[in-house]
Design a protein around this motif. Structure first.
Motif, PDB file in Angstrom:
ATOM      1  N   GLU A 137       0.837  -1.191   0.000  1.00 27.33           N
ATOM      2  CA  GLU A 137       0.000   0.000   0.000  1.00 27.33           C
ATOM      3  C   GLU A 137       0.879   1.250   0.000  1.00 27.33           C
ATOM      4  O   GLU A 137       2.018   1.227   0.477  1.00 27.33           O
ATOM      5  N   PHE A 138       0.301   2.330  -0.540  1.00 22.14           N
ATOM      6  CA  PHE A 138       1.062   3.576  -0.578  1.00 22.14           C
ATOM      7  C   PHE A 138       1.318   4.061   0.842  1.00 22.14           C
ATOM      8  O   PHE A 138       0.397   4.290   1.625  1.00 22.14           O
ATOM      9  N   SER A 139       2.576   4.207   1.182  1.00 23.08           N
ATOM     10  CA  SER A 139       2.971   4.667   2.504  1.00 23.08           C
ATOM     11  C   SER A 139       4.404   5.162   2.431  1.00 23.08           C
ATOM     12  O   SER A 139       5.094   4.975   1.420  1.00 23.08           O
ATOM     13  N   SER A 142       6.674   2.128   1.776  1.00 23.40           N
ATOM     14  CA  SER A 142       6.723   1.614   0.407  1.00 23.40           C
ATOM     15  C   SER A 142       7.510   2.555  -0.498  1.00 23.40           C
ATOM     16  O   SER A 142       8.254   2.108  -1.373  1.00 23.40           O
ATOM     17  N   VAL A 143       7.352   3.854  -0.279  1.00 29.75           N
ATOM     18  CA  VAL A 143       8.122   4.818  -1.063  1.00 29.75           C
ATOM     19  C   VAL A 143       9.605   4.684  -0.756  1.00 29.75           C
ATOM     20  O   VAL A 143      10.451   4.745  -1.650  1.00 29.75           O
ATOM     21  N   TYR A 203       7.358  11.265  -0.734  1.00 28.55           N
ATOM     22  CA  TYR A 203       6.159  10.924   0.045  1.00 28.55           C
ATOM     23  C   TYR A 203       5.523  12.185   0.635  1.00 28.55           C
ATOM     24  O   TYR A 203       4.307  12.390   0.535  1.00 28.55           O
ATOM     25  N   PHE A 272      -5.980   8.901  -2.370  1.00 27.49           N
ATOM     26  CA  PHE A 272      -5.126   8.220  -3.338  1.00 27.49           C
ATOM     27  C   PHE A 272      -5.840   7.050  -4.003  1.00 27.49           C
ATOM     28  O   PHE A 272      -5.550   6.698  -5.142  1.00 27.49           O
ATOM     29  N   GLU A 273      -6.801   6.455  -3.298  1.00 27.80           N
ATOM     30  CA  GLU A 273      -7.552   5.342  -3.883  1.00 27.80           C
ATOM     31  C   GLU A 273      -8.585   5.829  -4.886  1.00 27.80           C
ATOM     32  O   GLU A 273      -8.976   5.104  -5.796  1.00 27.80           O
TER      33      GLU A 273
END
Length: 391
Positions: A137-139, A142-143, A203, A272-273
């Protein structure tokens, strides 16, 4: 007194003269430039075909870049004559754009060549760098995974692209002092700053995107104010550069402020979703429970922009909000149950009437608004006094 002298005598700073046209000769010359540029492009295509090189191969790319470089040189020489010596403004706008596009293509291509042949990075290598973040998931975590897998030659691509866009227009502006190029250089500098911040901490920039948009638009707007303060009489190239800075800042700042009113200063996971909802225009025409609230908020923001526009005597802020204002008025009118035709008619009548009335009463309204402000000193450079002429 000649006809042109008489026209010049009627020009008043409060009327915000347009810094992109001297006379009809500018239009005539611009038509010729457009035809010439079309001919240069067609000639380049014919030359590439006659060479018979395999498309996409290194030799083909080198030949193409050489032709683009030749076009850039021709454009620069034309600029030296038409902009540097004759001060042709409208032709200069076309030429500066053509030079900027040509130079940017060459600079970006050169860096891509460095990545491929110098750093040894190809498409497979890029996919390998991104693979650790697949399924995450984007976080910030993860970045960070993606960034750790990237060399700085790839991580710095946003800065490289922004530099490739900024440098040509900056060089053009410094050399020819064309106000339009100055406006483009301002946009390029703001983009370069944002790209540098994104490279260092992507981010945070993505999460704070609404605030970043306000900061970028605000920086351009303030730059326009600074240039206006250096030329309060609106008589020199400084004022022309200010016009273009305001022109480019207005839609950027308006859309950013409207996004903040809709989404807040930061984005969360839900934003973001569903990125479609981050577009105010799409959200207003979606016909949901928030539509009326968004329309009223948009009109309120545009009203504040109109007030600022009157105070600083720059109409760009109002013009940039006309489309949004029209949609907002249409949403409000349609809420009473009228048909599409009636909504369109009423919206156009209301919006057009407001603009015409404001244009007719521009200077009288400014005189009222500027009553609390001094007519001399630093503040008078920011808020130019309105004279006794009826606007």
């Amino acid at each position: 007194m000649t006809q042109s002298d008489n026209a010049a005598s009627l020009a008043r700073p409060q009327d915000e003269m347009l810094p992109f046209l001297n006379n009809f000769h500018d239009i005539f010359t611009t038509i010729g430039i457009l035809i010439l540029l079309g001919g240069l492009g067609a000639s380049a295509g014919q030359i590439m075909t006659s060479l018979g090189l395999p498309e996409g191969e290194q030799a083909w790319q080198l030949a193409l870049m050489g032709l683009i470089a030749a076009i850039a040189v021709i454009v620069w020489l034309l600029s030296a004559l038409l902009v540097g010596r004759q001060r042709r403004i409208l032709p200069g706008m076309v030429l500066s754009g053509a030079f900027a596009v040509s130079a940017t293509i060459i600079l970006v291509w050169a860096y891509v060549q460095y990545l491929i042949h110098g750093a040894g990075i190809d498409e497979v290598g890029l996919e390998t760098m991104l693979s650790p973040a697949e399924g995450m998931e984007f976080s910030r975590a993860s970045v960070a995974v993606v960034l750790d897998a990237m060399p700085w030659s790839i991580r710095g691509l946003p800065v490289v692209f922004a530099l490739a866009t900024f440098l040509p227009v900056a060089v053009y502006y410094v050399h020819f002092r064309l106000p339009f190029a100055g406006g483009l250089a301002g946009v390029g500098l703001v983009s370069l700053t944002a790209a540098a911040a994104f490279t260092l901490d992507p981010y945070s920039i993505l999460v704070n995107l609404p605030a970043v948009g306000v900061a970028c638009g605000g920086a351009l707007f303030l730059a326009g104010i600074v240039f206006d303060m250096r030329d309060p009489g609106r008589e020199s190239r400084l004022s022309g550069t200010a016009f273009w800075l305001h022109f480019f800042a207005a839609p950027m700042l308006l859309s950013a402020v409207l996004n903040v009113t809709q989404l807040g200063w930061t984005l969360d996971a839900a934003d973001f979703e569903n990125m479609d909802q981050t577009n105010l225009m799409a959200a207003m025409i979606a016909d949901n429970a928030d539509t009326m609230r968004l329309a009223l908020v948009a009109l309120s923001v545009i009203g504040i922009f109109a007030l600022v526009s009157l105070l600083i005597n720059r109409r760009a802020l109002i013009v940039s909000g006309l489309l949004t204002a029209g949609v907002s008025i249409g949403v409000i009118v349609s809420s009473v149950g009228l048909g599409t035709g009636a909504v369109v008619a009423i919206t156009m009548l209301v919006l057009g009437g407001v603009v015409v009335l404001l244009g007719a009463a521009w200077n009288p309204v400014r005189r009222i608004l500027l009553t609390p402000f001094p007519s001399a000193g630093p503040l008078a450079r920011v808020f130019p006094p309105a004279d006794g002429a009826v606007g």
